[in-house]
Design an enzyme around this catalytic site. Structure first.
Site, PDB file in Angstrom:
ATOM      1  N   TYR A  64     -12.773 -14.021   0.334  1.00 55.51           N
ATOM      2  CA  TYR A  64     -11.602 -13.430   1.010  1.00 55.51           C
ATOM      3  C   TYR A  64     -11.190 -14.291   2.196  1.00 55.51           C
ATOM      4  CZ  TYR A  64      -8.771 -10.116   3.708  1.00 55.51           C
ATOM      5  OH  TYR A  64      -7.754  -9.521   4.430  1.00 55.51           O
ATOM      6  N   SER A 124      -5.378 -13.032   8.251  1.00 60.15           N
ATOM      7  CA  SER A 124      -6.418 -12.129   8.762  1.00 60.15           C
ATOM      8  C   SER A 124      -7.226 -12.884   9.807  1.00 60.15           C
ATOM      9  CB  SER A 124      -7.345 -11.722   7.611  1.00 60.15           C
ATOM     10  OG  SER A 124      -8.552 -11.174   8.104  1.00 60.15           O
TER      11      SER A 124
HETATM   12  P1  NDP Z   1      -3.491  -1.889   1.236  1.00 55.16           P
HETATM   13  O1  NDP Z   1      -4.545  -1.911   0.180  1.00 55.16           O
HETATM   14  O2  NDP Z   1      -3.171  -0.588   1.880  1.00 55.16           O
HETATM   15  O3  NDP Z   1      -2.136  -2.514   0.677  1.00 55.16           O
HETATM   16  C1  NDP Z   1      -2.120  -3.546  -0.271  1.00 55.16           C
HETATM   17  C2  NDP Z   1      -0.747  -3.550  -0.918  1.00 55.16           C
HETATM   18  O4  NDP Z   1      -0.700  -4.622  -1.863  1.00 55.16           O
HETATM   19  C3  NDP Z   1      -0.444  -2.280  -1.679  1.00 55.16           C
HETATM   20  O5  NDP Z   1       0.888  -1.889  -1.410  1.00 55.16           O
HETATM   21  C4  NDP Z   1      -0.580  -2.687  -3.140  1.00 55.16           C
HETATM   22  O6  NDP Z   1       0.315  -1.909  -3.933  1.00 55.16           O
HETATM   23  C5  NDP Z   1      -0.134  -4.123  -3.075  1.00 55.16           C
HETATM   24  N1  NDP Z   1      -0.622  -4.894  -4.212  1.00 55.16           N
HETATM   25  C6  NDP Z   1      -1.899  -5.038  -4.636  1.00 55.16           C
HETATM   26  N2  NDP Z   1      -1.941  -5.787  -5.736  1.00 55.16           N
HETATM   27  C7  NDP Z   1      -0.653  -6.121  -6.024  1.00 55.16           C
HETATM   28  C8  NDP Z   1      -0.042  -6.876  -7.040  1.00 55.16           C
HETATM   29  N3  NDP Z   1      -0.770  -7.476  -8.006  1.00 55.16           N
HETATM   30  N4  NDP Z   1       1.296  -6.996  -7.050  1.00 55.16           N
HETATM   31  C9  NDP Z   1       2.042  -6.398  -6.098  1.00 55.16           C
HETATM   32  N5  NDP Z   1       1.520  -5.690  -5.082  1.00 55.16           N
HETATM   33  C10 NDP Z   1       0.185  -5.556  -5.052  1.00 55.16           C
HETATM   34  O7  NDP Z   1      -3.975  -2.962   2.302  1.00 55.16           O
HETATM   35  P2  NDP Z   1      -3.370  -3.460   3.720  1.00 55.16           P
HETATM   36  O8  NDP Z   1      -2.099  -2.822   4.017  1.00 55.16           O
HETATM   37  O9  NDP Z   1      -4.461  -3.397   4.699  1.00 55.16           O
HETATM   38  O10 NDP Z   1      -3.173  -4.997   3.374  1.00 55.16           O
HETATM   39  C11 NDP Z   1      -1.981  -5.706   3.571  1.00 55.16           C
HETATM   40  C12 NDP Z   1      -2.329  -7.149   3.919  1.00 55.16           C
HETATM   41  O11 NDP Z   1      -2.970  -7.187   5.200  1.00 55.16           O
HETATM   42  C13 NDP Z   1      -3.277  -7.836   2.953  1.00 55.16           C
HETATM   43  O12 NDP Z   1      -2.828  -9.164   2.706  1.00 55.16           O
HETATM   44  C14 NDP Z   1      -4.591  -7.850   3.712  1.00 55.16           C
HETATM   45  O13 NDP Z   1      -5.422  -8.909   3.308  1.00 55.16           O
HETATM   46  C15 NDP Z   1      -4.113  -8.006   5.130  1.00 55.16           C
HETATM   47  N6  NDP Z   1      -5.064  -7.585   6.157  1.00 55.16           N
HETATM   48  C16 NDP Z   1      -5.511  -6.296   6.233  1.00 55.16           C
HETATM   49  C17 NDP Z   1      -6.465  -5.924   7.169  1.00 55.16           C
HETATM   50  C18 NDP Z   1      -7.051  -4.557   7.235  1.00 55.16           C
HETATM   51  O14 NDP Z   1      -8.092  -4.369   7.910  1.00 55.16           O
HETATM   52  N7  NDP Z   1      -6.440  -3.555   6.607  1.00 55.16           N
HETATM   53  C19 NDP Z   1      -6.964  -6.899   8.160  1.00 55.16           C
HETATM   54  C20 NDP Z   1      -6.418  -8.223   8.008  1.00 55.16           C
HETATM   55  C21 NDP Z   1      -5.505  -8.533   7.057  1.00 55.16           C
HETATM   56  P3  NDP Z   1       0.135  -1.531  -5.472  1.00 55.16           P
HETATM   57  O15 NDP Z   1      -1.311  -1.183  -5.681  1.00 55.16           O
HETATM   58  O16 NDP Z   1       1.069  -0.370  -5.619  1.00 55.16           O
HETATM   59  O17 NDP Z   1       0.581  -2.727  -6.232  1.00 55.16           O
END
Ligand code: NDP
Length: 256
Positions: A165, A152
């Site tokens: 974070y 990020s």
């Molecule tokens: P979302 O919340 O939309 O997606 C997060 C994903 O992680 C979901 O598919 C969730 O699925 C999965 N997840 C959460 N906990 C678990 C677990 N214990 N085991 C397996 N899967 C898990 O967020 P984003 O798409 O935005 O995030 C994706 C990445 O991008 C992250 O690492 C985030 O830090 C990073 N990021 C995002 C930004 C933003 O502004 N959106 C900016 C910078 C970085 P489920 O709940 O079904 O398990």
């Protein structure tokens, strides 16, 4: 009816995407499949993964579902074995699952600190531990493999209330730089993707009102998950000699 696959840039690649049930992971899995990669989808919500698989298969692609909590090292290892058996040796890993729970440090939300460390660091390492052997095998045999870690802009930029974070993402970026140096000679490229604010479910988990208001204020300028997915597809489609080490993707209108 989804558009049929016509671009086969990534044909023959075996990809894994963690956190494929929403946001950046879902968009990335969809795009990798649309370029011909076979994709293994990991997350906890099986119903969401099943729906995406059906969509990919209707378009002529290949996807399999693994309902896995990546904080469970044994479950991730079992998933890696199943993927190798069912799809082949993985040569493209998008280590994307993550959670963002900002709050003032003085509130002592130790539960939220732990969730972020457990998923963004321990979960990320569980996935690396389970798949690096396959990436190295694939890199050696096929001449290229990719490990893409979702970091990020918070890895470097300073945002009050985001300390835990941000620290987890600084870990991801620094780890990626070291792994690139270590795995490059085995033909495994390592990239850290550092997005700015992006529409996804990430923000729905935030409990801090100040951060919620800030996010609402920049809603209209935020990136789309597809923008990040496209960058990941670009990175992994480059000639094997090219390793984009870090990619910082800002919304045009986000100052810092
Ligand atoms: P979302 O919340 O939309 O997606 C997060 C994903 O992680 C979901 O598919 C969730 O699925 C999965 N997840 C959460 N906990 C678990 C677990 N214990 N085991 C397996 N899967 C898990 O967020 P984003 O798409 O935005 O995030 C994706 C990445 O991008 C992250 O690492 C985030 O830090 C990073 N990021 C995002 C930004 C933003 O502004 N959106 C900016 C910078 C970085 P489920 O709940 O079904 O398990």
């Amino acid at each position: 009816m989804p558009k049929l696959i016509t671009d086969t840039t990534l044909a023959g690649r075996i990809a894994v995407v963690t956190g494929a049930s929403s946001g950046i992971g879902e968009a990335t899995a969809r795009r990798l499949a649309a370029r011909g990669a076979k994709v293994a989808l990991l997350a906890r919500r099986a119903d969401r993964l099943e729906a995406l698989t059906a969509e990919i298969e209707q378009a002529g692609g290949t996807a399999i579902v693994l309902a896995v909590d990546v904080t469970d090292a044994e479950a991730v290892r079992a998933a890696a074995e199943r993927i190798e058996r069912d799809l082949g040796t993985v040569d493209l890993l998008v280590n994307n699952a993550g959670v963002m729970l900002p709050a003032p440090i003085e509130e002592l939300r130790t539960d939220q600190w732990q969730r972020q460390i457990d998923l963004n660091i321990t979960g990320l390492m569980n996935v690396i531990g389970a798949f690096v052997p396959q990436l190295v095998t694939a890199g050696t045999e096929r001449g290229v493999a990719d490990l893409v870690n979702l970091s990020s802009i918070a890895a470097k930029n300073i945002f009050p209330n985001f300390a835990v974070y941000s620290a987890t993402k600084a870990y991801v970026t620094q780890l990626s730089r070291h792994l690139r140096a270590e795995l490059g000679e085995k033909h495994v490229r390592v990239s850290a993707i550092e997005p700015g604010m992006t529409h996804s479910e990430l923000h729905d988990h935030v409990t801090d009102q100040g951060v919620q208001e800030w996010t609402a204020g920049i809603h209209d300028i935020m990136l789309h998950s597809e923008d990040i997915a496209e960058s990941i597809v670009f990175t992994t489609s480059l000639p094997p000699r090219v390793n984009l080490q870090q990619i910082t993707i800002m919304p045009t209108g986000q100052p810092a």
